[in-house]
Scaffold this motif. Structure first.
Motif, short mmCIF file in Angstrom:
data_model
loop_
_atom_site.label_atom_id
_atom_site.label_comp_id
_atom_site.label_asym_id
_atom_site.label_seq_id
_atom_site.Cartn_x
_atom_site.Cartn_y
_atom_site.Cartn_z
N LEU A 155 0.83 -1.20 0.00
CA LEU A 155 0.00 0.00 0.00
C LEU A 155 0.87 1.25 0.00
N PRO A 156 0.39 2.33 -0.63
CA PRO A 156 1.22 3.53 -0.73
C PRO A 156 1.54 4.18 0.61
N ASP A 157 0.70 3.94 1.64
CA ASP A 157 0.96 4.57 2.94
C ASP A 157 1.65 3.64 3.93
N ASN A 158 2.16 2.51 3.46
CA ASN A 158 2.89 1.61 4.37
C ASN A 158 4.15 2.28 4.92
N GLU A 159 4.42 2.04 6.20
CA GLU A 159 5.67 2.52 6.77
C GLU A 159 6.83 1.72 6.21
N LEU A 160 8.00 2.33 6.20
CA LEU A 160 9.23 1.67 5.76
C LEU A 160 10.22 1.64 6.92
N PRO A 161 10.49 0.49 7.54
CA PRO A 161 9.86 -0.79 7.28
C PRO A 161 8.64 -1.00 8.18
N ALA A 198 2.31 -4.82 12.62
CA ALA A 198 1.51 -4.01 11.69
C ALA A 198 0.26 -4.78 11.26
N GLU A 199 -0.80 -4.05 11.01
CA GLU A 199 -2.06 -4.67 10.61
C GLU A 199 -1.89 -5.41 9.29
N LEU A 200 -2.55 -6.56 9.18
CA LEU A 200 -2.55 -7.31 7.92
C LEU A 200 -3.62 -6.70 7.02
N ARG A 201 -3.18 -5.91 6.04
CA ARG A 201 -4.13 -5.17 5.21
C ARG A 201 -4.22 -5.69 3.78
N ALA A 240 0.24 -4.87 -7.51
CA ALA A 240 0.39 -3.98 -6.35
C ALA A 240 1.72 -4.20 -5.64
N TYR A 241 2.21 -5.46 -5.64
CA TYR A 241 3.44 -5.79 -4.92
C TYR A 241 4.69 -5.33 -5.68
N THR A 242 4.51 -4.85 -6.91
CA THR A 242 5.60 -4.21 -7.65
C THR A 242 5.43 -2.69 -7.71
N MET A 243 4.34 -2.21 -7.09
CA MET A 243 4.03 -0.78 -7.13
C MET A 243 4.32 -0.07 -5.81
N ARG A 285 11.45 -5.82 -20.19
CA ARG A 285 11.44 -4.51 -19.55
C ARG A 285 10.80 -4.66 -18.18
N LEU A 286 11.24 -3.88 -17.22
CA LEU A 286 10.63 -3.90 -15.88
C LEU A 286 9.46 -2.93 -15.89
N LEU A 287 8.25 -3.48 -15.77
CA LEU A 287 7.06 -2.64 -15.78
C LEU A 287 7.02 -1.77 -14.53
N VAL A 288 6.91 -0.47 -14.72
CA VAL A 288 6.77 0.48 -13.61
C VAL A 288 5.49 1.25 -13.83
N VAL A 289 4.61 1.22 -12.86
CA VAL A 289 3.35 1.96 -12.95
C VAL A 289 3.60 3.41 -12.56
N ALA A 290 3.20 4.32 -13.41
CA ALA A 290 3.44 5.75 -13.17
C ALA A 290 2.87 6.18 -11.82
N GLY A 291 3.67 6.93 -11.06
CA GLY A 291 3.23 7.43 -9.77
C GLY A 291 3.38 6.44 -8.63
N SER A 292 3.88 5.23 -8.90
CA SER A 292 4.04 4.23 -7.83
C SER A 292 5.38 4.41 -7.13
N ARG A 293 5.51 3.71 -5.98
CA ARG A 293 6.73 3.84 -5.17
C ARG A 293 7.20 2.44 -4.77
N PRO A 294 7.80 1.70 -5.71
CA PRO A 294 8.25 0.35 -5.36
C PRO A 294 9.43 0.37 -4.37
#
Length: 370
Positions: free
Chosen positions: A137-143, A148-151, A290-293, A205-214
């Motif tokens: 998820l985009p708001d996941n803490e790193l790390p 952490a909740e299973l979301r 999602a797991y690559t985004m 090619r490594l697919l990257v979704v625009a605006g994502s934060r892998p």
């Protein structure tokens, strides 16, 4: 005169050596994959008294005591008698498996093992799921911390099964007082594995979704086995996350791999992936993207506090993964033969995604002719 059978020789050596006071450990799924590696590791350990290996076929570890049966068979309870710990690794996450049959096997197998372990007097069961249960998820803490909740949702390959296994793990101590359940959650697993995430690195090619934060974090199977051994020996318990230290940004992955990116808008990438999967052209549902985004990096603090450390770095595991997948060609999660890959060329991923509409129309026409 011929030498004794390896199992006979192992038994003789065991009988003449000092008694080991460690636990008797049963491993399900012991004939292949992580199960086979763990079985060998435990059989060689001076801290383990005996290893009971359970699978539908016999594996190669001669020092283990083998039982050949399906983990869904209630007769497994008798095979677990005398075991102190059970490590349940008979979980099917094969991309090509029928999802309904896979779920039935995974959930029923885990239920049966937990019930059988309690009936046999086993005091600890170790389950292995994945850090994917935290969700990407985009708001996941790193790390993420272990607490952490299973979301995650059930939209990615096998994640619904893993979430159900997690639910069974939480319920088991209440249903079976005295049974301790430890859950180990590895990051992206590498080392003889075949998943949607390892296939990501088979693409031209490594697919990257625009605006994502892998954010990429790996876990080598050797480190996973080390973490499982810690749990077996009761050096740590509870819910455990395991992976390499830190993570790699997408730019670092591209630099290290030498594979260039292909960036697409989110709506195009997700919509195309969903349609390709729906008509059966790719094994991976759109949820895998999602797991690559977005990040799902874990801290592994509980194992670290217990003294465990990974032997592999993210950079080293990525290098091994790239060696493993060399020569394989995957487009949009679908593995291609050499002839297909040559035809697809470097633009294969773009063609597969942007040409989805044509593929859908072709599939519909084919169905209409039947």
């Amino acid at each position: 005169m011929s030498s004794p059978d390896p199992q006979v020789r192992a038994a003789r050596n065991h009988s003449t050596s000092p008694a080991v006071r460690g636990p008797v450990v049963a491993v399900t799924g012991a004939a292949s994959g992580v199960g086979a590696l763990l079985t060998e590791r435990l059989a060689e350990s001076d801290e383990i008294r005996q290893v009971i290996a359970i699978d539908e076929r016999r594996g190669e570890c001669a020092a283990a005591q083998w039982h050949i049966l399906d983990v869904r068979d209630p007769a497994i309870a008798e095979k677990l008698r005398g075991a102190d710990v059970v490590v349940h690794l008979a979980v099917d996450l094969d991309l090509g498996a029928d999802s309904a049959a896979r779920s039935a096997y995974n959930v029923r197998g885990t239920q049966t093992v937990l019930t059988a372990a309690a009936a046999a007097g086993v005091h600890r069961v170790v389950l292995c799921t994945s850090a994917m249960v935290y969700g990407a998820l985009p708001d996941n803490e790193l790390p993420l911390s272990e607490d952490a909740e299973l979301r995650a949702t059930a939209e990615a390959t096998g994640v619904g099964d893993l979430l159900e296994i997690e639910r069974l793990a939480r319920r088991a101590p209440r249903a079976h007082p005295g049974l301790n359940v430890t859950v180990v959650r590895p990051a992206t697993l590498v080392g003889g594995t075949d998943t949607a995430l390892t296939r990501y690195f088979e693409s031209p090619r490594l697919l990257v979704v625009a605006g994502s934060r892998p954010a990429w974090q790996f876990c080598h199977v050797e480190d996973l086995c080390g973490a499982l051994e810690y749990a077996v020996l009761e050096k740590v318990d509870g819910e455990l996350a395991v992976g390499c230290e830190g993570w790699l940004e997408q730019e670092e992955v591209e630099e290290l791999s030498g594979i260039r990116r292909m960036e697409l808008p989110s709506a195009v990438a997700l919509g195309a992936a969903a349609r390709l999967h729906r008509i059966g052209l790719t094994p991976s549902p759109a949820g895998d993207l999602a797991y690559t985004m977005y990040p799902w990096v874990v801290s592994g603090s509980r194992l670290h506090d217990a003294g465990w450390r990974p032997l592999w770095t993210n950079e080293e595991v990525l290098a091994e993964l790239l060696e493993e997948v060399a020569g394989r060609h995957t487009v949009a999660g679908r593995r291609l033969g050499r002839k297909d890959a040559t035809a697809a060329g470097a633009a294969g991923a773009t063609v597969a995604l942007l040409g989805t509409a044509a593929l859908v129309r072709r599939a519909r026409k084919a169905r209409g002719r039947r």
